[in-house]
Design a protein around this motif. Structure first.
Motif, mmCIF file in Angstrom:
data_model
loop_
_atom_site.group_PDB
_atom_site.id
_atom_site.type_symbol
_atom_site.label_atom_id
_atom_site.label_comp_id
_atom_site.label_asym_id
_atom_site.label_seq_id
_atom_site.Cartn_x
_atom_site.Cartn_y
_atom_site.Cartn_z
ATOM 1 N N MET A 62 -16.763 4.640 -8.994
ATOM 2 C CA MET A 62 -15.572 4.142 -8.294
ATOM 3 C C MET A 62 -15.899 2.842 -7.574
ATOM 4 N N THR A 63 -15.021 1.875 -7.665
ATOM 5 C CA THR A 63 -15.173 0.615 -6.946
ATOM 6 C C THR A 63 -15.001 0.857 -5.446
ATOM 7 N N LYS A 64 -15.902 0.286 -4.648
ATOM 8 C CA LYS A 64 -15.829 0.481 -3.200
ATOM 9 C C LYS A 64 -14.811 -0.464 -2.556
ATOM 10 N N LEU A 65 -14.192 0.022 -1.493
ATOM 11 C CA LEU A 65 -13.251 -0.771 -0.702
ATOM 12 C C LEU A 65 -13.910 -1.163 0.616
ATOM 13 N N SER A 66 -14.117 -2.460 0.798
ATOM 14 C CA SER A 66 -14.584 -2.993 2.074
ATOM 15 C C SER A 66 -13.401 -3.677 2.750
ATOM 16 N N VAL A 67 -13.102 -3.266 3.978
ATOM 17 C CA VAL A 67 -11.928 -3.791 4.678
ATOM 18 C C VAL A 67 -12.349 -4.929 5.602
ATOM 19 N N ASN A 68 -11.715 -6.076 5.396
ATOM 20 C CA ASN A 68 -11.959 -7.239 6.246
ATOM 21 C C ASN A 68 -11.107 -7.108 7.509
ATOM 22 N N ILE A 69 -11.751 -7.123 8.664
ATOM 23 C CA ILE A 69 -11.042 -6.872 9.928
ATOM 24 C C ILE A 69 -10.785 -8.149 10.730
ATOM 25 N N ASN A 70 -10.873 -9.299 10.077
ATOM 26 C CA ASN A 70 -10.588 -10.555 10.777
ATOM 27 C C ASN A 70 -9.209 -10.571 11.429
ATOM 28 N N MET B 105 -4.147 4.593 0.036
ATOM 29 C CA MET B 105 -3.437 4.055 -1.109
ATOM 30 C C MET B 105 -4.339 3.092 -1.902
ATOM 31 N N TYR B 106 -5.122 2.303 -1.190
ATOM 32 C CA TYR B 106 -6.081 1.413 -1.869
ATOM 33 C C TYR B 106 -7.125 2.238 -2.617
ATOM 34 N N LEU B 107 -7.655 3.247 -1.958
ATOM 35 C CA LEU B 107 -8.666 4.079 -2.600
ATOM 36 C C LEU B 107 -8.126 4.736 -3.868
ATOM 37 N N GLU B 108 -6.866 5.154 -3.831
ATOM 38 C CA GLU B 108 -6.238 5.774 -4.998
ATOM 39 C C GLU B 108 -6.180 4.784 -6.168
ATOM 40 N N ARG B 109 -5.870 3.538 -5.853
ATOM 41 C CA ARG B 109 -5.781 2.533 -6.910
ATOM 42 C C ARG B 109 -7.141 2.167 -7.493
ATOM 43 N N LEU B 110 -8.195 2.450 -6.766
ATOM 44 C CA LEU B 110 -9.530 2.127 -7.246
ATOM 45 C C LEU B 110 -10.171 3.256 -8.031
ATOM 46 N N LYS B 111 -9.497 4.395 -8.145
ATOM 47 C CA LYS B 111 -10.069 5.507 -8.896
ATOM 48 C C LYS B 111 -10.027 5.220 -10.382
#
Length: 237
Positions: free
Chosen positions: A1-9, A231-237
């Motif tokens: 699974m592709t990892k999601l890194s969230v940019n908090i800028n 929702m992002y994690l679901e799209r990366l499955k």
């Protein structure tokens, strides 16, 4: 699974707009991980107009997944990264007056410079990534620098996809293939969103990580942060 890194800028931008510590950037990073984010990305700029250098120091002991620090490796930035020792540093060639990242590296022209910078970071055990356009020459050139990964600059895909041009993903698929052939990991980021992410993921091979901030935080204003992360994690499955 592709990892999601969230940019908090953008969370830091809101905080800085009023002074004080609301919203709390450090607590936001903790919450994002709790909601399922698999990394936290920050991009401190020299004027510290959103993420501050102290935020990077404060985040290091807090982030339990992977801390990714992006930026142009000027001396101030390089010193910060070597002090904090994040899991990953992503090198971005943006000028001090850039509103946001707007181009990838010319890895041929700046090969020797990048080799020196990357060697400095890797000597400290920091994984390195270079921000590049989906140009086969630039991707192949990245392999000559000693970097571990490339991050594909996805603005052109996002703009074209919004206009109905799904073929805009093809250069990114080819760039990812070339990167993989050269032994490089593949990350991606810039203007990826709930609307265009799944199609990108389906058509770009070897995708290890996406870094998403502006769209995710904007969508969370309407949908809620926890829901948007999932929702992002679901799209990366």
């Amino acid at each position: 699974m592709t990892k999601l890194s969230v940019n908090i800028n953008k969370i830091a931008t809101l905080r800085n707009a009023r002074g004080g510590n609301v919203p709390d950037v450090i607590q936001a990073a903790k919450d994002l991980e709790r909601f399922g984010a698999q990394g936290i990305t920050i991009h401190p700029r020299p004027d510290e107009r959103h993420i501050r250098y102290q935020d990077a120091r404060d985040l290091k002991p807090v982030v339990k997944t992977e801390l990714n620090i992006e930026g142009n490796p000027i001396d101030k930035f390089t010193n910060l990264v070597l002090e904090v020792i994040p899991a990953q540093v992503t090198l971005v060639p943006d000028g001090p007056d850039a509103i946001t990242s707007n181009a990838g590296w010319d890895t041929v022209k700046h090969r020797d410079y990048l080799k020196d910078v990357i060697a400095t970071f890797k000597a400290k055990g920091i994984r390195t990534s270079i921000f590049v356009d989906p140009d086969p020459e630039m991707v192949a050139g990245a392999a000559e620098t000693g970097t571990d990964r490339v991050e594909l600059y996805t603005e052109s895909y996002a703009v074209a996809y919004a206009k109905g041009d799904k073929d805009a993903v093809l250069p990114f698929a080819e760039a990812a293939r070339i990167a993989h052939e050269h032994g490089l990991g593949v990350n991606a980021g810039h203007d990826l969103s709930l609307d265009n992410l799944a199609y990108f993921k389906q058509h770009v091979p070897h995708l290890l990580e996406v870094s998403i901030g502006h769209a995710l935080i904007s969508e969370a204003l309407y949908l809620g942060l926890e829901k948007v992360v999932n929702m992002y994690l679901e799209r990366l499955k």
